[in-house]
Scaffold this motif. Sequence first.
Motif, PDB file in Angstrom:
ATOM      1  N   GLY A 242       0.799  -1.218   0.000  1.00  0.00           N
ATOM      2  CA  GLY A 242       0.000   0.000   0.000  1.00  0.00           C
ATOM      3  C   GLY A 242       0.830   1.265   0.000  1.00  0.00           C
ATOM      4  N   THR A 243       0.179   2.360  -0.297  1.00  0.00           N
ATOM      5  CA  THR A 243       0.828   3.666  -0.203  1.00  0.00           C
ATOM      6  C   THR A 243       0.983   4.034   1.269  1.00  0.00           C
ATOM      7  N   GLY A 244       1.933   4.938   1.543  1.00  0.00           N
ATOM      8  CA  GLY A 244       2.115   5.417   2.917  1.00  0.00           C
ATOM      9  C   GLY A 244       2.276   4.275   3.890  1.00  0.00           C
ATOM     10  N   SER A 245       1.505   4.291   4.961  1.00  0.00           N
ATOM     11  CA  SER A 245       1.577   3.263   5.991  1.00  0.00           C
ATOM     12  C   SER A 245       0.651   2.093   5.658  1.00  0.00           C
ATOM     13  N   GLY A 246       0.731   1.624   4.411  1.00  0.00           N
ATOM     14  CA  GLY A 246      -0.070   0.481   3.993  1.00  0.00           C
ATOM     15  C   GLY A 246      -1.526   0.806   3.766  1.00  0.00           C
ATOM     16  N   SER A 247      -1.809   2.010   3.291  1.00  0.00           N
ATOM     17  CA  SER A 247      -3.194   2.465   3.109  1.00  0.00           C
ATOM     18  C   SER A 247      -3.997   1.503   2.235  1.00  0.00           C
ATOM     19  N   LEU A 248      -5.248   1.331   2.603  1.00  0.00           N
ATOM     20  CA  LEU A 248      -6.170   0.477   1.859  1.00  0.00           C
ATOM     21  C   LEU A 248      -7.314   1.355   1.357  1.00  0.00           C
ATOM     22  N   PRO A 249      -7.352   1.675   0.053  1.00  0.00           N
ATOM     23  CA  PRO A 249      -8.385   2.553  -0.484  1.00  0.00           C
ATOM     24  C   PRO A 249      -9.791   2.032  -0.217  1.00  0.00           C
ATOM     25  N   MET A 250     -10.738   2.938  -0.105  1.00  0.00           N
ATOM     26  CA  MET A 250     -12.129   2.560   0.143  1.00  0.00           C
ATOM     27  C   MET A 250     -12.637   1.585  -0.921  1.00  0.00           C
ATOM     28  N   ALA A 251     -12.206   1.783  -2.161  1.00  0.00           N
ATOM     29  CA  ALA A 251     -12.677   0.929  -3.251  1.00  0.00           C
ATOM     30  C   ALA A 251     -12.193  -0.508  -3.111  1.00  0.00           C
ATOM     31  N   ILE A 252     -11.126  -0.701  -2.337  1.00  0.00           N
ATOM     32  CA  ILE A 252     -10.514  -2.022  -2.203  1.00  0.00           C
ATOM     33  C   ILE A 252     -11.047  -2.776  -0.995  1.00  0.00           C
ATOM     34  N   ARG A 253     -11.521  -2.056   0.005  1.00  0.00           N
ATOM     35  CA  ARG A 253     -11.845  -2.693   1.287  1.00  0.00           C
ATOM     36  C   ARG A 253     -12.885  -3.805   1.191  1.00  0.00           C
ATOM     37  N   PRO A 254     -13.977  -3.648   0.456  1.00  0.00           N
ATOM     38  CA  PRO A 254     -14.931  -4.767   0.371  1.00  0.00           C
ATOM     39  C   PRO A 254     -14.304  -6.023  -0.215  1.00  0.00           C
ATOM     40  N   ALA A 255     -13.466  -5.864  -1.242  1.00  0.00           N
ATOM     41  CA  ALA A 255     -12.817  -7.028  -1.846  1.00  0.00           C
ATOM     42  C   ALA A 255     -11.843  -7.670  -0.872  1.00  0.00           C
ATOM     43  N   ALA A 256     -11.098  -6.839  -0.137  1.00  0.00           N
ATOM     44  CA  ALA A 256     -10.157  -7.377   0.840  1.00  0.00           C
ATOM     45  C   ALA A 256     -10.887  -8.150   1.932  1.00  0.00           C
ATOM     46  N   THR A 257     -12.005  -7.587   2.388  1.00  0.00           N
ATOM     47  CA  THR A 257     -12.797  -8.264   3.414  1.00  0.00           C
ATOM     48  C   THR A 257     -13.345  -9.587   2.906  1.00  0.00           C
ATOM     49  N   GLY A 258     -13.809  -9.592   1.664  1.00  0.00           N
ATOM     50  CA  GLY A 258     -14.319 -10.826   1.074  1.00  0.00           C
ATOM     51  C   GLY A 258     -13.246 -11.885   0.940  1.00  0.00           C
ATOM     52  N   ILE A 259     -12.050 -11.467   0.600  1.00  0.00           N
ATOM     53  CA  ILE A 259     -10.940 -12.410   0.458  1.00  0.00           C
ATOM     54  C   ILE A 259     -10.627 -13.062   1.794  1.00  0.00           C
ATOM     55  N   VAL A 260     -10.604 -12.252   2.854  1.00  0.00           N
ATOM     56  CA  VAL A 260     -10.327 -12.796   4.186  1.00  0.00           C
ATOM     57  C   VAL A 260     -11.419 -13.781   4.595  1.00  0.00           C
ATOM     58  N   LYS A 261     -12.660 -13.432   4.327  1.00  0.00           N
ATOM     59  CA  LYS A 261     -13.768 -14.330   4.686  1.00  0.00           C
ATOM     60  C   LYS A 261     -13.719 -15.643   3.907  1.00  0.00           C
TER      61      LYS A 261
END
Length: 325
Positions: A242-261
């Motif tokens: 991620g950019t900066g301190s590992g930023s996770l853009p708002m557009a990415i968060r639902p996909a990231a959450t789904g991947i973890v689930k």
Amino acid sequence: MATEIQNPNILVLATGGSIAQTSPDVPTLTGKSLLNAIPEFQNEAGIVVEQISQVSSPDVTADHWLVLARRINMAAVDDQIHGIVVTHGTDTLEETAFFLHLTVKSDKPVVVVGAMRRPYSLGADGAANLRDGIVLAGWPEARGRGVLVVLNSEIHSARDVSKTNCNLDAFKSPDFGILGQMVGGRPHFYRRVERRHTLGTAFPAALFRLPRVAIVYSHVGVTPDILGAVAASGYEGIVWAGTGSGSLPMAIRPAATGIVKSGLAFVRSSRVNCGHVKRNDEVDDDALGLITADSLNPQKARILLMLSLTQSRDPVKIQELFDTH
């Protein structure tokens, strides 16, 4: 000043790379040829050379790592061997060194060396780096410090070092600095690594497979479909650079959450030298089931995640490994 060898029984494992490259594309020099370029070691009976592989470092695979780690662990139990040197290409040297840092089960010195200038280049540095590596591997004070990297007369920890440019001084430990220096052919140490390594890690010596982990690089306009494509390709984990301190853009968060689930591990790291990716800072990592990379860059976070997945799929337990290794 003559080069000193405290314990002469050193095993040199050659793998190829620019240090052995006499043509633009292929490493051709053997480990024995590299040793013959160092006059003070030509008649040193205690130095044994083995050719483990002969590849450029961009072509190194996890299979190369597993073979190399098994050979080092086998050699480490031999009382006649006091230290081990690995010659390696510089492009992925930091990754191989960190993998060994986590999987070698010995306190004997293991030193990884390379060269920024090929043997046919003016001012080639391979012979000097190999000489320093052999001396360092035989030095009693090098024991118990984890896997070491020495180039350009600087001694680095495999955990901290990174290739930062393509010049002679390419290798740096940006966050924590060098462990020591080679001065007049002798190692001088100034600090130790506090994180777990070698004998203290949670990972076994006998590994025959590593889980597949991908690195996904953030950028302006990044879209979630790239995460879906990685997840659909059979990967078991994702490291987010991620950019900066590992930023996770708002557009990415639902996909990231789904991947973890769905059961994949997801690590937030930084594409910049930010120092430390803070947990629950940019996002609520606890709520989303994410893992933070601590001070590891994306490529090293990938290695630790691969090894962690051999032990657990629980993000809480994996986070504990990232917090201690």
